[in-house]
Scaffold this motif. Structure first.
Motif, PDB file in Angstrom:
ATOM      1  N   ARG A   1      -6.608   8.648  -0.567  1.00  0.00           N
ATOM      2  CA  ARG A   1      -6.101   8.460   0.793  1.00  0.00           C
ATOM      3  C   ARG A   1      -4.751   7.750   0.780  1.00  0.00           C
ATOM      4  NH1 ARG A   1      -9.605   8.989   5.120  1.00  0.00           N
ATOM      5  NH2 ARG A   1     -11.748   9.535   4.591  1.00  0.00           N
TER       6      ARG A   1
ATOM      7  N   ASP B   1      -1.578   8.689   3.037  1.00  0.00           N
ATOM      8  CA  ASP B   1      -1.007   7.728   3.980  1.00  0.00           C
ATOM      9  C   ASP B   1       0.456   7.460   3.674  1.00  0.00           C
ATOM     10  OD1 ASP B   1      -3.449   7.551   5.217  1.00  0.00           O
ATOM     11  OD2 ASP B   1      -4.095   5.788   4.060  1.00  0.00           O
TER      12      ASP B   1
ATOM     13  N   ASP C   1       3.543   8.084   6.197  1.00  0.00           N
ATOM     14  CA  ASP C   1       4.491   7.019   6.526  1.00  0.00           C
ATOM     15  C   ASP C   1       5.929   7.459   6.284  1.00  0.00           C
ATOM     16  OD1 ASP C   1       2.387   5.406   7.198  1.00  0.00           O
ATOM     17  OD2 ASP C   1       2.285   4.394   5.258  1.00  0.00           O
TER      18      ASP C   1
END
Length: 291
Positions: free
Chosen positions: A185, A189, A193
């Protein structure tokens, strides 16, 4: 005894134990697979002559010059290709949802996706005939609301495609899920971002990491589809037919064991190509993990 000699003896003992552990499965593979395959290849490449067996390609010349045999082989390749593509397209979104979703529905969705694993093929074929066959449940419902009947996939190439996709869905899903477990993950992520959208995350983060897994899943599916018999025999058309029912009819109804072995050898060679892709993918993955 010196320390080096003691270490050498322990290493030799470990190698012996390792060889003993793999001896049984290797013997079973040789006795149950490689030896029968070698005998089948030998039978298809020889004919009895006045002075004994002699080399001949007559069996393969007949197979590759017989239009009916080629139509059956081509149908098997088409069904295997369509089923593999459909399974990957179905299983990848489900696996992505199960892997990265925190919803309470994931358990129910996974249970539904794995449900075909516990349904025997013969029951699945009967259910599809009663549902999608002529005068089946779908026809009765359409007739009740005044709609015309739909063309039934029963006894057409789409009959075994529907059955085989349903039957192979759980195994394909589990393989893809196992590959997605290697996608963290944190990497997703980080990509979000940096401004990546969902398509970019899928294309540049997830798919490159599960490319080998998808190849393994496709190889397993194709190997299983080429050896399928029950669903193609019960749901598929009589002409053309897939290689499994074709081999059965050749050896039982036509009483031509040489041609049946030839069909089996041709099928085995096609499957061996995909098995080679699988072995190379596994070897590449292990090298990457070791480095």
């Amino acid at each position: 005894m010196s320390r080096a000699e003691l270490i050498s003896q322990r290493a030799a003992g470990g190698r012996l134990i390792g060889l003993l552990l793999v001896a049984a499965p290797v013997f079973l593979v040789v006795a149950l697979i490689l030896w029968p395959v070698a005998l089948a290849v030998f039978d298809t490449l020889t004919v009895e002559g006045p002075s004994g067996p002699r080399f001949s390609l007559d069996a393969y010349r007949f197979f590759f010059s017989d239009e009916f045999s080629l139509r059956n082989l081509w149908m098997t390749i088409q069904v295997a290709t369509i089923c593999t593509v459909l399974l990957l397209l179905l299983c990848l979104p489900i696996a992505l949802y199960l892997r990265f979703s925190a919803s309470r529905l994931t358990g129910y969705i996974q249970a539904l996706a794995l449900f075909p694993l516990f349904v025997p093929s013969i029951l699945l074929a009967y259910a599809l005939i009663r549902t999608l066959g002529p005068n089946g449940s779908v026809d009765i419902l359409l007739n009740a609301v005044g709609l015309p009947k739909l063309p039934s996939p029963y006894l057409t190439p789409w009959g075994p495609i529907i059955g085989l996709v349903w039957d192979n869905l759980p195994l394909t899903l589990l393989i893809v899920l196992a590959g997605l477990s290697n996608v963290s993950r944190a990497s997703i992520d980080a990509a979000r971002d940096a401004g990546a959208n969902r398509f970019q995350v899928l294309a540049y983060i997830i798919l490159p990491r599960i490319r080998g897994t998808l190849l393994v899943a496709a190889s397993f599916v194709i190997l299983g589809l080429f050896s399928a018999f029950t669903l193609p025999y019960l749901l598929g058309p009589a002409v053309p037919e897939m290689m499994g029912p074709f081999m059965r009819r050749t050896i039982i109804e036509v009483d031509d064991p040489i041609q049946a072995r030839t069909q089996a050898v041709v099928t085995f060679l096609i499957c061996a190509i995909f098995a080679l892709f699988y072995v190379r993918s596994v070897a590449r993955t292990r090298r990457e993990q070791s480095t």
